[in-house]
Scaffold this active site. Structure first.
Site, mmCIF file in Angstrom:
data_model
loop_
_atom_site.group_PDB
_atom_site.id
_atom_site.type_symbol
_atom_site.label_atom_id
_atom_site.label_comp_id
_atom_site.label_asym_id
_atom_site.label_seq_id
_atom_site.Cartn_x
_atom_site.Cartn_y
_atom_site.Cartn_z
ATOM 1 N N CYS A 2 -1.888 -6.885 -0.436
ATOM 2 C CA CYS A 2 -1.933 -8.200 0.183
ATOM 3 C C CYS A 2 -1.075 -9.182 -0.632
ATOM 4 C CB CYS A 2 -3.336 -8.776 0.273
ATOM 5 S SG CYS A 2 -4.462 -7.774 1.207
ATOM 6 N N ARG A 27 3.744 -5.832 -0.060
ATOM 7 C CA ARG A 27 2.388 -5.718 -0.617
ATOM 8 C C ARG A 27 1.361 -5.329 0.451
ATOM 9 N NH1 ARG A 27 2.073 -8.475 -5.678
ATOM 10 N NH2 ARG A 27 -0.172 -8.577 -5.450
ATOM 11 N N TRP A 72 -2.992 -5.864 3.578
ATOM 12 C CA TRP A 72 -3.180 -4.417 3.549
ATOM 13 C C TRP A 72 -4.681 -4.228 3.694
ATOM 14 C CZ3 TRP A 72 -5.707 -0.649 0.613
ATOM 15 C CH2 TRP A 72 -5.287 0.673 0.831
ATOM 16 N N ASN A 96 -6.485 -12.044 -1.995
ATOM 17 C CA ASN A 96 -5.936 -10.745 -2.399
ATOM 18 C C ASN A 96 -6.953 -10.103 -3.343
ATOM 19 O OD1 ASN A 96 -3.356 -9.902 -4.836
ATOM 20 N ND2 ASN A 96 -4.422 -8.585 -3.430
ATOM 21 N N GLY A 97 -7.437 -8.902 -2.988
ATOM 22 C CA GLY A 97 -8.415 -8.226 -3.851
ATOM 23 C C GLY A 97 -9.577 -7.702 -3.031
ATOM 24 N N GLU A 477 7.583 14.766 -7.533
ATOM 25 C CA GLU A 477 8.202 13.504 -7.125
ATOM 26 C C GLU A 477 9.002 13.682 -5.826
ATOM 27 O OE1 GLU A 477 7.654 10.614 -7.874
ATOM 28 O OE2 GLU A 477 9.387 9.477 -7.185
ATOM 29 N N LYS A 481 8.119 11.692 -2.399
ATOM 30 C CA LYS A 481 9.095 10.823 -1.709
ATOM 31 C C LYS A 481 9.243 11.248 -0.254
ATOM 32 C CE LYS A 481 9.646 8.009 -3.811
ATOM 33 N NZ LYS A 481 9.407 7.752 -5.212
ATOM 34 N N GLU A 484 6.053 10.571 1.821
ATOM 35 C CA GLU A 484 5.768 9.136 1.884
ATOM 36 C C GLU A 484 6.598 8.412 2.946
ATOM 37 O OE1 GLU A 484 6.764 7.381 -1.864
ATOM 38 O OE2 GLU A 484 5.731 5.518 -1.452
ATOM 39 N N HIS A 500 0.010 33.284 -5.224
ATOM 40 C CA HIS A 500 -1.444 33.316 -5.417
ATOM 41 C C HIS A 500 -2.166 32.633 -4.255
ATOM 42 C CE1 HIS A 500 -1.094 35.131 -9.346
ATOM 43 N NE2 HIS A 500 -0.092 34.302 -9.574
ATOM 44 N N LYS A 599 3.020 -1.715 -1.699
ATOM 45 C CA LYS A 599 3.692 -1.402 -2.959
ATOM 46 C C LYS A 599 2.808 -1.607 -4.184
ATOM 47 C CE LYS A 599 8.039 -1.511 -5.284
ATOM 48 N NZ LYS A 599 8.226 -0.047 -5.193
HETATM 49 C C1 F6R Z 1 5.733 6.205 -4.710
HETATM 50 C C2 F6R Z 1 5.290 4.955 -5.341
HETATM 51 C C3 F6R Z 1 3.891 4.890 -5.851
HETATM 52 C C4 F6R Z 1 3.819 4.081 -7.158
HETATM 53 C C5 F6R Z 1 2.355 3.907 -7.579
HETATM 54 C C6 F6R Z 1 2.220 3.171 -8.905
HETATM 55 O O1 F6R Z 1 7.056 6.099 -4.266
HETATM 56 O O2 F6R Z 1 6.014 4.008 -5.418
HETATM 57 O O3 F6R Z 1 3.341 6.160 -6.011
HETATM 58 O O4 F6R Z 1 4.550 4.757 -8.141
HETATM 59 O O5 F6R Z 1 1.660 3.206 -6.595
HETATM 60 O O6 F6R Z 1 2.708 1.870 -8.821
HETATM 61 P P1 F6R Z 1 3.052 1.046 -10.118
HETATM 62 O O7 F6R Z 1 4.204 1.700 -10.778
HETATM 63 O O8 F6R Z 1 3.365 -0.337 -9.635
HETATM 64 O O9 F6R Z 1 1.837 1.089 -11.003
#
Ligand code: F6R
Length: 604
Positions: A2, A27, A72, A96-97, A477, A481, A484, A500, A599
């Site tokens: 948020c 956010r 969010w 926010n929270g 990773e 990606k 996601e 396995h 994010k």
């Molecule tokens: C994936 C991604 C998330 C962040 C995770 C941690 O592409 O961006 O998995 O890496 O939410 O976020 P931060 O780094 O802000 O603690």
């Protein structure tokens, strides 16, 4: 999660709030709303979906004061009723929270006759502020009474009837910044939303309340009124724009050479890693018996690689932990642990809680952070800032690279401090890191083969990434990606583990992507890949220099650039990012704002 904004001044508040919300949309983007107030009027506009929708809502009159929110969803589905701002009686607010005790408060307030119109915890908080605000005393009295009863994390921007033209802001565990603009005062969840109007800002501390009027701000703490410290940001608004790219993600992928360069150059001295400008010297490692690295998502993946590198270069036990597990199931013995927290935003709730736990245990905490002055940075013993600039796309790219470059240098630094690496070896390893920016730049100039590969992957419903050693962590990773942003069900496996159980999922045409920069494990991984090929898989290899001919490798081969392991590792990372990007684009996905995500994850 948020984003909240507020403005009071002399300009059109609606325009300023919507612009701020657009910047904060990463956010959360389930719903959005603004509340505008003047001496005689109040208007509320709320929509399900993106901020853009607010432009469609008709608002009569001119307003110079208001608050806004992009959500969010936590409590209550995304809908207009659950969108913020919420208004109860004489109080309007955005939040926010999470209010953890909202259910018991709701019962109490319902017992007193309050009728709720949404399923949110926020509306309950709003009713609580209203309960304590009698209109005759200053709103701060009600604010302090209400927050003494709220449990959880929150940042609020509030407006009170009788105080038209004024905004109030407060925070507990969630961030809130105050900006001093040319035409008025601003509130925002993060600095980027202030940048179009001002570079002068301050962060509210826990327990502090700010009252904003068009041309002044009053800061209250439990001890009375105080003067805050104002900071000047060196970030420009330009750096938060797409700059001609179709997506922020592509822009940020292309910014990686610069992000790495800016991050590592202040930490290399005489060809060797040197963290003294971050206040980290040899002495910090005295008595350190092990290293714990905490992070979430991609930051955890960096942590896995970092831990392996620390073990290799410094010969000290190092492990990575998912922060949400570490905070509730920490290792038994914390004595002698050096804790490293990795976070782009510096606000991730679980990582912050892990930092707090580690500090409570008396452990030194080093945080690797991109957002300056963020909560995690402020609660750590030492901060290593990555200089990647603002990252707007939800999927992290350039911050991952910057974090990885730090962990690589840090492992070498620790190795030299502990006498486990000779200067000559440390220098050679560092030289490899210094070449990474130009290696990546070469990849970025000609990534046609990845576009080709992405065409064959874009129709897949699932994909497997396999690798050994550090390549396996990179598989995590790569798979994260891809799933996601393209919604392909991508899984990462240690190459030796497939047989396995998981190999039963391989069918004709299932894509299996094999990462093979670990030379000593090359042949083993190749054998595992062949095992999937024999069962119909469509195979892809990412290869560092090898004697093998392409025919002996995958159906599709990407030859990695660079003369050192670390260069190949970075090149591989960029290839995986580009691959996900192109696949998502071909599938018509919303690349910068994938569904269900946000994010900055400021809730547990
Ligand atoms: C994936 C991604 C998330 C962040 C995770 C941690 O592409 O961006 O998995 O890496 O939410 O976020 P931060 O780094 O802000 O603690």
């Amino acid at each position: 999660m948020c984003g909240i904004v507020g403005y009071t001044g002399t300009e059109n508040a609606r325009k300023i709030l919507i612009e701020g919300l657009k910047i904060l949309e990463y956010r959360g983007y389930d719903s959005a709303g603004i509340g505008l107030v003047s001496e005689t009027d109040f208007q509320l506009a709320r929509v399900k979906g993106r901020v853009e929708g607010l432009n469609e809502i008709r608002i009569n009159g001119e307003f110079t004061c208001g608050i806004g929110h992009t959500r969010w969803a936590t409590h209550g589905e995304p809908s207009v009723e659950n969108a913020h701002p919420h208004r109860v009686g004489r109080v309007t607010l955005v939040h926010n929270g999470i209010i953890e005790n909202y259910q018991e408060l709701k019962k109490e307030l319902e017992g007193e006759g309050v009728v709720f119109n949404s399923q949110t915890d926020t509306e309950v908080a709003c009713a609580l502020f209203d309960k304590y605000y009698d209109g005759s005393t200053h709103p701060c009295v009600a604010i302090y009474k209400a927050i003494s009863r709220l449990k959880g994390s929150f940042a609020f921007a509030l407006m009170f009837k009788g105080y038209e033209g004024r905004l109030f802001g407060l925070r507990h565990k969630s961030p809130l910044l105050v900006g001093k603009g040319k035409t008025g005062m601003h509130l925002a969840s993060d600095l980027t939303a202030l940048l179009p109007y001002t570079d002068t800002y301050t962060l509210l501390e826990e327990g502090e309340v700010v009252e904003l009027r068009a041309s002044e701000s009053i800061f209250y703490s439990y001890d009375g009124i105080y003067d805050p410290v104002w900071h000047h940001s060196s970030l420009s608004y330009e750096s938060c724009k797409k700059g001609g790219y179709d997506h922020y993600m592509l822009k940020e992928i292309n910014e990686q050479p610069e992000a790495i360069e800016k991050t590592i150059s202040p930490r290399i001295n005489g060809g060797l890693p040197d963290f003294s400008s971050d206040g980290i010297t040899k002495e910090l490692f005295d008595g350190i018996k092990c290293v714990h690295i905490v992070g979430c998502g991609s930051a955890y993946n960096v942590g896995l690689i970092g831990a392996r590198l620390i073990e290799e270069h410094a010969k000290i036990s190092a492990s990575a932990f998912v922060a949400s597990e570490y905070r509730y199931s920490p290792p038994q013995n914390m004595q002698g642990a050096l804790v490293i927290a990795i976070s782009q935003s510096g606000e991730t709730a679980d990582t912050l809680a892990s930092v707090r736990y580690a500090r409570l245990c008396g452990c030194p905490v080093i945080s690797v952070i991109n957002a300056r002055e963020s909560s995690i940075a402020r609660e750590s013993s030492r901060i290593i800032y990555t200089h990647a600039g603002p990252e707007i796309a939800v999927a992290t790219t350039k911050c991952f690279s910057a974090q990885l470059s730090i962990m690589y240098l840090f492992s070498i630094f620790m190795g030299t401090c502990k006498g486990r690496l000779t200067d000559a070896t440390a220098r050679e390893l560092t030289e490899g890191m210094l070449r990474c920016s130009s290696t990546i730049s070469r990849r970025l100039k000609g990534a046609g083969e990845l576009l080709e590969l992405s065409k064959s992957l874009s129709g897949a419903s699932s994909a497997f990434f396999i690798g050994r050693g550090l390549d396996y962590f990179m598989c995590l990773e790569g798979a994260l990606k891809l799933k996601e942003i393209s919604y392909i069900n991508a899984q990462a496996y240690q190459a030796g583990e497939l047989k396995h159980g998981t190999i039963s999922l391989i069918e004709n045409g299932t894509p299996v992507i094999s990462l093979m920069t670990e030379k000593r494990l090359f042949d083993k991984t190749l054998s595992n890949l062949k095992e999937t090929k024999s069962r119909g898989a469509s195979t892809v290899c990412f290869l560092a220099k090898t004697e093998k001919s392409p025919q002996e490798c995958g159906d599709f081969n990407i030859f990695l650039k660079g003369n050192s392991f670390i260069e190949s590792l970075f090149d591989q990372l960029v290839c995986l990012q580009l691959l996900s990007y192109h696949v998502a684009r071909l599938r018509g996905c919303d690349i910068d704002k994938p569904r269900n995500l946000a994010k900055s994850v400021t809730v547990e």
